[in-house]
Scaffold this motif. Structure first.
Motif, PDB file in Angstrom:
ATOM      1  N   LEU A   1       0.781  -1.530  -0.024  1.00 39.44           N
ATOM      2  CA  LEU A   1      -0.373  -0.057   0.253  1.00 39.44           C
ATOM      3  C   LEU A   1       1.015   1.108   0.090  1.00 39.44           C
ATOM      4  O   LEU A   1       1.080   1.984  -0.931  1.00 39.44           O
ATOM      5  CB  LEU A   1      -1.325  -0.020   1.626  1.00 39.44           C
ATOM      6  N   GLU A   2       1.886   0.981   0.919  1.00 38.17           N
ATOM      7  CA  GLU A   2       2.867   2.297   0.780  1.00 38.17           C
ATOM      8  C   GLU A   2       3.448   2.576  -0.796  1.00 38.17           C
ATOM      9  O   GLU A   2       3.639   3.589  -0.676  1.00 38.17           O
ATOM     10  CB  GLU A   2       3.341   2.406   2.241  1.00 38.17           C
ATOM     11  N   GLY A   3       3.735   1.318  -0.911  1.00 42.78           N
ATOM     12  CA  GLY A   3       4.120   1.480  -2.569  1.00 42.78           C
ATOM     13  C   GLY A   3       3.276   1.950  -3.438  1.00 42.78           C
ATOM     14  O   GLY A   3       4.290   2.517  -4.070  1.00 42.78           O
ATOM     15  N   GLN A   4       2.260   1.904  -3.326  1.00 38.48           N
ATOM     16  CA  GLN A   4       1.355   2.337  -4.095  1.00 38.48           C
ATOM     17  C   GLN A   4       1.310   4.162  -3.818  1.00 38.48           C
ATOM     18  O   GLN A   4       1.853   4.881  -5.633  1.00 38.48           O
ATOM     19  CB  GLN A   4       0.748   1.909  -4.059  1.00 38.48           C
ATOM     20  N   LEU A   5       0.833   4.375  -2.751  1.00 44.69           N
ATOM     21  CA  LEU A   5       0.947   5.988  -2.607  1.00 44.69           C
ATOM     22  C   LEU A   5       2.423   6.523  -3.038  1.00 44.69           C
ATOM     23  O   LEU A   5       2.753   7.895  -3.158  1.00 44.69           O
ATOM     24  CB  LEU A   5       0.891   6.710  -0.930  1.00 44.69           C
ATOM     25  N   GLU A   6       4.004   6.214  -2.374  1.00 43.35           N
ATOM     26  CA  GLU A   6       5.085   6.351  -2.793  1.00 43.35           C
ATOM     27  C   GLU A   6       5.310   7.014  -4.332  1.00 43.35           C
ATOM     28  O   GLU A   6       5.802   7.608  -5.056  1.00 43.35           O
ATOM     29  CB  GLU A   6       5.882   5.770  -2.766  1.00 43.35           C
ATOM     30  N   GLY A   7       4.537   5.704  -4.779  1.00 48.52           N
ATOM     31  CA  GLY A   7       4.629   5.655  -6.899  1.00 48.52           C
ATOM     32  C   GLY A   7       4.321   6.419  -6.439  1.00 48.52           C
ATOM     33  O   GLY A   7       3.795   7.081  -8.057  1.00 48.52           O
ATOM     34  N   GLY A   8       2.813   6.843  -6.754  1.00 43.67           N
ATOM     35  CA  GLY A   8       1.875   7.352  -7.058  1.00 43.67           C
ATOM     36  C   GLY A   8       2.180   9.002  -7.028  1.00 43.67           C
ATOM     37  O   GLY A   8       1.962   9.587  -8.056  1.00 43.67           O
ATOM     38  N   ALA A   9       2.563   9.067  -6.137  1.00 43.51           N
ATOM     39  CA  ALA A   9       3.161  10.522  -5.539  1.00 43.51           C
ATOM     40  C   ALA A   9       4.340  10.789  -6.118  1.00 43.51           C
ATOM     41  O   ALA A   9       4.451  12.152  -7.487  1.00 43.51           O
ATOM     42  CB  ALA A   9       3.431  11.359  -4.452  1.00 43.51           C
ATOM     43  N   VAL A  10       5.487  10.409  -6.941  1.00 42.31           N
ATOM     44  CA  VAL A  10       6.401  10.404  -7.507  1.00 42.31           C
ATOM     45  C   VAL A  10       6.197  10.405  -9.238  1.00 42.31           C
ATOM     46  O   VAL A  10       6.176  11.511 -10.018  1.00 42.31           O
ATOM     47  CB  VAL A  10       7.297   9.728  -7.250  1.00 42.31           C
ATOM     48  N   GLN A  11       4.766   9.530  -9.414  1.00 46.44           N
ATOM     49  CA  GLN A  11       4.438   9.317 -10.892  1.00 46.44           C
ATOM     50  C   GLN A  11       3.866  11.092 -11.162  1.00 46.44           C
ATOM     51  O   GLN A  11       3.978  11.984 -12.192  1.00 46.44           O
ATOM     52  CB  GLN A  11       3.410   8.738 -11.143  1.00 46.44           C
ATOM     53  N   GLY A  12       2.914  11.251  -9.920  1.00 45.79           N
ATOM     54  CA  GLY A  12       2.624  13.002  -9.902  1.00 45.79           C
ATOM     55  C   GLY A  12       3.526  13.983  -9.852  1.00 45.79           C
ATOM     56  O   GLY A  12       3.300  15.338 -10.435  1.00 45.79           O
ATOM     57  N   VAL A  13       4.354  13.731  -8.889  1.00 49.37           N
ATOM     58  CA  VAL A  13       6.404  15.065  -8.739  1.00 49.37           C
ATOM     59  C   VAL A  13       6.109  15.073 -10.598  1.00 49.37           C
ATOM     60  O   VAL A  13       6.650  16.397 -10.491  1.00 49.37           O
ATOM     61  CB  VAL A  13       6.024  14.545  -7.963  1.00 49.37           C
ATOM     62  N   GLY A  14       6.903  14.379 -11.507  1.00 53.06           N
ATOM     63  CA  GLY A  14       6.747  13.984 -12.785  1.00 53.06           C
ATOM     64  C   GLY A  14       5.634  14.902 -13.754  1.00 53.06           C
ATOM     65  O   GLY A  14       6.530  16.106 -14.727  1.00 53.06           O
ATOM     66  N   GLN A  15       4.900  14.591 -13.661  1.00 57.97           N
ATOM     67  CA  GLN A  15       3.533  15.536 -14.524  1.00 57.97           C
ATOM     68  C   GLN A  15       4.055  16.786 -13.649  1.00 57.97           C
ATOM     69  O   GLN A  15       3.780  18.031 -14.806  1.00 57.97           O
ATOM     70  CB  GLN A  15       2.037  14.824 -14.226  1.00 57.97           C
ATOM     71  N   ALA A  16       4.088  17.248 -12.197  1.00 59.55           N
ATOM     72  CA  ALA A  16       3.817  18.829 -12.091  1.00 59.55           C
ATOM     73  C   ALA A  16       5.147  19.498 -12.566  1.00 59.55           C
ATOM     74  O   ALA A  16       4.877  20.545 -12.846  1.00 59.55           O
ATOM     75  CB  ALA A  16       3.933  18.712 -10.179  1.00 59.55           C
ATOM     76  N   LEU A  17       5.733  18.657 -12.667  1.00 59.54           N
ATOM     77  CA  LEU A  17       7.549  19.803 -12.660  1.00 59.54           C
ATOM     78  C   LEU A  17       8.247  18.529 -14.323  1.00 59.54           C
ATOM     79  O   LEU A  17       8.606  20.902 -13.939  1.00 59.54           O
ATOM     80  CB  LEU A  17       8.378  19.136 -11.692  1.00 59.54           C
ATOM     81  N   SER A  18       8.625  17.540 -14.783  1.00 59.19           N
ATOM     82  CA  SER A  18       9.426  18.239 -15.456  1.00 59.19           C
ATOM     83  C   SER A  18       8.620  16.804 -16.422  1.00 59.19           C
ATOM     84  O   SER A  18       9.126  17.083 -18.097  1.00 59.19           O
ATOM     85  CB  SER A  18      10.594  17.214 -14.833  1.00 59.19           C
ATOM     86  N   GLU A  19       7.504  16.359 -16.846  1.00 57.89           N
ATOM     87  CA  GLU A  19       7.059  15.477 -17.668  1.00 57.89           C
ATOM     88  C   GLU A  19       6.235  15.886 -19.093  1.00 57.89           C
ATOM     89  O   GLU A  19       4.840  17.328 -18.527  1.00 57.89           O
ATOM     90  CB  GLU A  19       6.748  14.116 -16.886  1.00 57.89           C
ATOM     91  N   GLU A  20       6.959  16.099 -19.952  1.00 58.59           N
ATOM     92  CA  GLU A  20       5.709  16.966 -20.421  1.00 58.59           C
ATOM     93  C   GLU A  20       5.702  15.844 -22.176  1.00 58.59           C
ATOM     94  O   GLU A  20       7.150  16.533 -22.811  1.00 58.59           O
ATOM     95  CB  GLU A  20       5.454  18.674 -21.397  1.00 58.59           C
ATOM     96  N   ILE A  21       5.006  15.617 -23.301  1.00 61.16           N
ATOM     97  CA  ILE A  21       4.961  14.844 -24.593  1.00 61.16           C
ATOM     98  C   ILE A  21       4.917  17.064 -24.847  1.00 61.16           C
ATOM     99  O   ILE A  21       3.623  16.942 -25.042  1.00 61.16           O
ATOM    100  CB  ILE A  21       4.055  14.525 -24.821  1.00 61.16           C
ATOM    101  N   ILE A  22       5.794  16.485 -25.936  1.00 60.64           N
ATOM    102  CA  ILE A  22       5.802  18.356 -26.462  1.00 60.64           C
ATOM    103  C   ILE A  22       5.752  18.463 -27.788  1.00 60.64           C
ATOM    104  O   ILE A  22       6.351  17.482 -28.694  1.00 60.64           O
ATOM    105  CB  ILE A  22       7.146  19.107 -26.585  1.00 60.64           C
ATOM    106  N   ILE A  23       4.460  18.628 -28.180  1.00 57.29           N
ATOM    107  CA  ILE A  23       3.975  18.356 -29.689  1.00 57.29           C
ATOM    108  C   ILE A  23       3.766  19.739 -30.288  1.00 57.29           C
ATOM    109  O   ILE A  23       3.007  20.728 -29.639  1.00 57.29           O
ATOM    110  CB  ILE A  23       2.255  17.654 -29.519  1.00 57.29           C
ATOM    111  N   ALA A  24       3.791  20.098 -31.346  1.00 60.76           N
ATOM    112  CA  ALA A  24       3.623  21.012 -32.171  1.00 60.76           C
ATOM    113  C   ALA A  24       3.096  20.936 -33.696  1.00 60.76           C
ATOM    114  O   ALA A  24       3.651  19.535 -34.017  1.00 60.76           O
ATOM    115  CB  ALA A  24       5.218  21.232 -32.222  1.00 60.76           C
ATOM    116  N   ASN A  25       1.909  21.092 -34.273  1.00 60.70           N
ATOM    117  CA  ASN A  25       1.294  20.392 -35.365  1.00 60.70           C
ATOM    118  C   ASN A  25       1.231  18.930 -35.210  1.00 60.70           C
ATOM    119  O   ASN A  25       2.033  18.689 -36.862  1.00 60.70           O
ATOM    120  CB  ASN A  25       2.680  21.398 -36.634  1.00 60.70           C
TER     121      ASN A  25
END
Lengths: 169, 753
Positions: free
Chosen positions: B651-675
């Protein structure tokens, strides 16, 4: 892909054209490979050591990490023909007489994986670290694992497992 | 609630059942699976966002060395598919409508040969006008992504109009009246970017036709039975003629819910009359996978002088991409996140999904979660700041509590939100919100559901007194099946290691809705628990007969039934049943009870009521580099109402992994799409968090048990990815005064924004 490689018939099930001798998990192996074949492909397809995983196949995710002459490397971007005479350790080479390595034990004990796809590479990176540094600092552990991407765990339980394995050494 | 009872197996930090195979390399994943005579397939993809296919010439490719089959849209009759609208084609027919759309496939002796032959396929395109922005796509003058949209089959719940492929509404009270009575009204627009699920094993499938209308597919899908029925629809054969097996899966996170490579492998295998393996390359993963939809969120909120919300109007506009995929569902469920876990006397919330010529998107972990939560929870902080209120206090004045009626008319029970807020705030040291220069704290709260859907479980008692549990669900890595096995072991008086798990074969295991929606352990454990009780009854009957006593007089202990000093072990019962009684099996199915809601408040809603809702609060303490704009997370706290922890470690593994995945979306992850073109199709430029980037995630388990959940457990897997963007945005604003309203929160935006 080199021009030479492109010109050759590529079929991993067939005999290759380049003679390669190396030691894998303590066993001397001699086989014919193609010049463009990666170490990961040779381990998986020619030696049936499928514990080494291929994720990104471009040296970015670390799932294919093996220990090559003492250092952790991405076997997917290591051409097999460039490592003759080397000593390779894969995840299959850690167990001794049916007894799990302390890292393997610690990863199970501390929840150091979920899907497990990055685990072979993660453990091999940690193994290379602990072979060189008996009591690594937190920073040394993180640096050693920085090339191994894990999406499942958020790394906490992995770091805990490596710490525990180091402490038990 | 009474104090939790002490159990033997559940609630314990026991090692997972699939552990050893995963640390020794023995575990077999779908990408490890091969068949004799297997060929390798590769896909030719469109370089254009929108074009007419003038001509395809495959004759040169067919003559290339090692090539065994070439397939295009014209060579096989393959039906359209799609989970809500049938707007996907396996291979393009007359038109391509997004970059990366499959146009042809080749099966050859090796991946290399297939790849070489792809280059010999000649395709002539005539480019057509395309649209990439959702707001432009909604304009009546915009080019239609599907000019034939009216003829595409759709589920009855879908309401469409041109490029708008769905619309959902929640309406309560009178928002205009609410705004008129408000002390202040706030209007903001937020935007989010597409992100990748981030599983490490690429999508892969090996297909083999065993008869002209029968096939087996080994793949790494999260949904066996949805994959089975979709393939059946595409190939026009009965679902039971397609056997789907998942040997093992290297991560999913929702990115493997819908077809990956299965249909291409099947089409090529049929043409080549040989087994074919198709595996997505890293580049294909980052340019042609099913991403989390980018969204635009418009929010208007009216509050009284004390900060109590009087009215909320909001719209989430989801970019579905060129095929609707999960877009309608994401937009629809997004309305509940727009509402948030707050009391709203007046609300008008709309969720729409829109076609563009961008790549189609999917359902990533908490599919509708982070985007509207980022908007709602950012705006809460902006309101607090304007009113001079503590953001924690503003939330405490508005949150749902036990017995409150939520926006959908549902009466809330087992609400652990206030406790999550209190504990997260205390843990992060909320009293000192600005501990130093360029350092600040932020928090965000949210809610989510435990999705419904059926699960079945077959149990059989084995000759050695152990038990085999057969379920039609995939162990994605979460430990869900270890959790379900713990529940079965508890019921049976067995050890966890006495449970053998067989899973993920559509032919032999019972139907399951699949590994999705934070429901896997919840539903499988409930079904299996019921089956275990049935099996135990049958065993008890046999034991009583064998020992010549009443069933009531039997005591179960140490895998045996006892009557005074006499006993019969489970192994003996199994042996006796096998030789003289036909064997011992049991089965049960489960679906979570329907939850009441007020149907008059919702229109075209996919999830109008939330079974066993969960509540969660994230709080973070971070620093922003004044010169570089770089964010360093000093501390990160997750407080989640999980109902009950069947296995705290995982359960802790789910919360830790999920939070880090969310921090990725918050700070650094982006599929950059142009046209329509992805500009960062590699893992160096698509930045997932590594061991160097992550803080320690401090986990607080709050337990307000769900009546329906096994031992009170609620669904836990998706929620931790929801709150990180908002928590981080709020902390960044507290640290340096910059309010970033467009994800991800990059250094560039902080410095220039």
């Amino acid at each position: 892909m080199s021009a030479v490689a492109r010109a050759r018939k590529e079929d991993t099930s067939a005999e290759g054209s380049f003679s390669l001798a190396l030691s894998v998990n303590g066993n001397e192996r001699e086989l014919l490979v193609e010049p463009h074949e990666s170490l990961a492909e040779v381990l998986r397809n020619r030696l049936d050591l499928r514990g080494t995983k291929i994720g990104c196949n471009s040296g970015e995710c670390g799932a294919c990490t093996v220990v090559l002459d003492g250092s952790a490397v991405c076997s997917c971007v290591t051409l097999a023909c460039t490592v003759p005479g080397s000593h390779v350790t894969t995840i299959e080479g850690l167990e001794r007489d049916g007894v799990l390595d302390r890292l393997q034990e610690a990863f199970v004990e501390h929840g150091g994986f979920q899907c497990g796809f990055c685990t072979s590479g993660m453990i091999m990176s940690a193994h290379a670290l602990l072979s060189q540094t008996k009591h690594p600092t937190e920073d040394e552990i993180r640096v050693a694992l920085q090339g191994n991407v894990c999406r499942c765990t958020g790394y906490a339980q992995i770091l805990q497992a490596v710490r525990a394995a180091a402490a038990g050494a | 609630m009474s104090a939790p009872k002490e159990f033997e197996v559940v609630g314990k930090r026991l090692n997972r059942l699939d552990g050893e195979g995963k640390v020794t390399g023995a575990a077999v994943y779908a990408s490890d699976f091969t068949l004799p005579g297997m060929l390798h397939g590769k896909i030719l993809r469109s370089p254009h966002a929108h074009a007419r296919i003038v001509r395809i010439d495959t004759s040169a490719a067919r003559k290339m060395p090692g090539v065994r089959a070439v397939v295009t849209g014209a060579s096989q009759k393959l039906n359209r598919f799609g989970n809500f609208i049938k707007d996907f084609e396996v291979f393009a027919n007359e038109r391509v409508y997004h970059v990366g759309q499959p146009v042809a496939g080749i099966a050859a002796d090796s991946e290399y040969a297939a790849e070489q032959a792809l280059r010999a396929i000649e395709v002539e395109y005539a480019e057509l006008p395309a649209v990439f922005d959702v707001m432009e796509a909604l304009d009546k003058a915009a080019p239609l992504v599907h000019p034939d949209w009216q003829s595409l089959k759709a589920a009855p719940i879908i309401v469409r109009e041109g490029n708008r492929c769905s619309r959902t509404v929640i309406k309560v009270g009178d928002v205009e009246e609410g705004f008129r009575n408000s002390y202040r009204v706030y209007e903001h627009v937020f935007r989010t970017s597409p992100v990748h699920a981030g599983y490490t094993e690429p999508r892969v499938a090996v297909a083999q036709w065993t008869a002209s209308d029968q096939a087996t597919v080994w793949c790494n899908t999260q949904l066996l039975f949805d994959t089975q029925s979709t393939l059946a629809e595409i190939f026009g054969i009965p679902p039971s003629h397609i056997r789907v097996i998942v040997p093992g899966i290297g991560g999913g996170f929702g990115g493997k819910l819908r077809l990956g490579m299965e249909h291409y492998a099947m089409a090529l295998a049929r043409a080549a009359k040989r087994p074919v393996r198709v595996m997505s390359s890293s580049e294909e993963e980052l340019t042609a996978a099913l991403f989390r939809q980018p969204a635009t969120i418009e929010l208007k909120t009216g509050v009284d002088r004390d900060g109590r919300i009087l009215a909320k109007e909001g719209r989430i506009v989801v970019d579905a991409g060129a095929c609707s995929g999960s877009g309608p569902l994401v937009a629809s469920t997004g309305t509940m996140i727009l509402a948030g876990p707050y009391r709203l006397p007046n609300a008008n919330l709309e969720g729409i999904s829109v076609y563009t010529n961008n790549h189609p998107n999917g359902s990533i972990r908490a599919p509708s979660g982070p985007m509207p939560n980022f908007a709602t929870e950012s705006q809460m902080d902006m309101i607090a700041e304007d009113l001079g209120l503590d953001p924690l206090e503003l939330r405490l004045r508005n949150i749902l509590r036990e017995g409150d009626i939520a926006v959908n008319g549902q009466k809330m029970t087992a609400v652990g939100l206030e406790e999550c807020l209190d504990k997260a705030a205390t843990a992060i040291g909320w009293d000192l919100r600005k501990p130093g220069p360029n350092r600040g704290k932020g928090l965000a709260c949210g809610w989510w559901m435990t999705s419904r859907g059926s699960s079945g479980s077959y149990l059989k008692l084995m000759q050695d007194g152990t038990l085999t549990m057969m379920v039609g669900v995939v162990e994605m890595g979460t430990g869900a099946l270890t959790g379900a096995a713990q529940v079965v072991a508890e019921e049976m008086g067995m050890k966890l290691t006495d449970i053998n798990v067989v899973s993920a074969d559509s032919l032999t295991t019972p139907y399951d809705f699949g590994s999705q929606g934070s429901r896997t352990m919840f539903a499988v454990a409930n079904a299996s628990r019921e089956a275990a009780r049935d099996l135990l009854e049958k065993m008890r009957t046999r034991a009583a007969k064998a020992l010549g006593t009443d069933e009531q007089a039997l005591v179960m202990r140490d895998k045996a039934f006892w009557s005074d000093e006499k006993k019969i072990t489970f192994a003996e019962i199994a042996a006796q049943a096998n030789t003289a009684g036909g064997g011992l099996i049991a089965e049960a199915t489960y679906i979570a009870p329907a939850v009441e809601h007020d149907a008059s408040r919702v229109q075209n809603h996919f999830s109008p009521a939330w079974p066993s809702p969960s509540f969660h609060v994230h709080a973070t303490d971070l620093s922003v580099d004044e010169v570089l704009g770089e964010v360093t997370i000093n501390r990160y706290v997750v407080a989640q109402d999980v109902g009950y922890a069947i296995n705290p470690t995982y359960l802790e593994g789910q919360l830790e992994g999920g939070a880090v995945q969310g921090v990725g979306q918050a700070l650094s992850e982006e599929i950059i799409i142009a046209n329509g073109h992805v500009k960062n199709g590699n893992l160096t430029d698509y930045k997932m968090p590594t061991a160097m980037d992550v803080p320690k995630i401090e986990v607080i388990l709050v337990t307000h048990p769900s009546v329906a959940g096994p031992y009170g457990a609620k669904g836990v897997g998706e929620p931790p990815t929801i709150q990180p963007p908002a928590a981080v945005a709020n902390a960044v604003a507290a640290a340096c005064g910059k309010r970033i309203m467009h994800l991800p929160i990059t250094a560039e935006k902080i410095l220039l924004g």
